[in-house]
Design a protein around this motif. Structure first.
Motif, PDB file in Angstrom:
ATOM      1  N   LYS A 208       0.846  -1.192   0.000  1.00  0.00           N
ATOM      2  CA  LYS A 208       0.000   0.000   0.000  1.00  0.00           C
ATOM      3  C   LYS A 208       0.884   1.245   0.000  1.00  0.00           C
ATOM      4  O   LYS A 208       1.907   1.289   0.670  1.00  0.00           O
ATOM      5  N   GLN A 209       0.451   2.246  -0.754  1.00  0.00           N
ATOM      6  CA  GLN A 209       1.178   3.512  -0.791  1.00  0.00           C
ATOM      7  C   GLN A 209       0.617   4.439   0.290  1.00  0.00           C
ATOM      8  O   GLN A 209      -0.592   4.523   0.470  1.00  0.00           O
ATOM      9  N   GLU A 210       1.512   5.113   0.984  1.00  0.00           N
ATOM     10  CA  GLU A 210       1.077   6.062   2.002  1.00  0.00           C
ATOM     11  C   GLU A 210       0.495   7.296   1.331  1.00  0.00           C
ATOM     12  O   GLU A 210       0.999   7.761   0.321  1.00  0.00           O
ATOM     13  N   VAL A 211      -0.554   7.789   1.919  1.00  0.00           N
ATOM     14  CA  VAL A 211      -1.189   9.002   1.401  1.00  0.00           C
ATOM     15  C   VAL A 211      -0.777  10.150   2.318  1.00  0.00           C
ATOM     16  O   VAL A 211      -0.997  10.124   3.530  1.00  0.00           O
ATOM     17  N   ASN A 212      -0.104  11.150   1.726  1.00  0.00           N
ATOM     18  CA  ASN A 212       0.320  12.322   2.517  1.00  0.00           C
ATOM     19  C   ASN A 212      -0.865  13.227   2.772  1.00  0.00           C
ATOM     20  O   ASN A 212      -1.599  13.574   1.874  1.00  0.00           O
ATOM     21  N   LYS A 213      -1.044  13.592   4.024  1.00  0.00           N
ATOM     22  CA  LYS A 213      -2.163  14.473   4.386  1.00  0.00           C
ATOM     23  C   LYS A 213      -1.693  15.827   4.738  1.00  0.00           C
ATOM     24  O   LYS A 213      -0.711  16.108   5.236  1.00  0.00           O
TER      25      LYS A 213
END
Length: 114
Positions: free
Chosen positions: A109-114
């Protein structure tokens, strides 16, 4: 698994030899189907896990399998498993993971930057 004193690998080899020499014989095609269904523990195990709502990607512990209907029979068949690199459930687990990697595309899974 032993059927009539042949190991699983011997039955697969018999099926391959017959297919090279008797390509269009209906009885040979039927025999090949029976051999495949009785020797393909990977598909059998995958279907068993899915049917019993267990994650087929991660091989469960033996007690969890045996709690399910027909689970004890499956573990007996897995205990008799003979692969190219060894025997038994432990070897089956190793080979099953290789099977899973050919059946599924597993990605991180790719991390989603918030």
């Amino acid at each position: 698994m032993r059927i009539e004193n042949f190991t699983q690998l011997e039955w697969i080899e018999i099926s391959e030899i017959l297919s090279k020499h008797l390509l269009n014989e209906p009885v040979i095609k039927k025999l090949q189907g029976v051999i495949k269904s009785r020797t393909d523990l990977f598909n059998l195990t995958h279907d068993f896990l899915t049917k019993n709502k267990l994650n087929p990607i991660f091989f469960p512990e033996r007690p969890l399998i045996e709690k399910c209907k027909d689970g004890k029979g499956l573990t007996k068949r897995l205990a008799m498993y003979e692969g190219k690199e060894g025997k038994g459930i432990i070897q089956f687990k190793r080979d099953y993971q290789k099977y899973i990697l050919t059946k599924y595309q597993i990605t991180e899974k790719q991390e989603v930057n918030k």
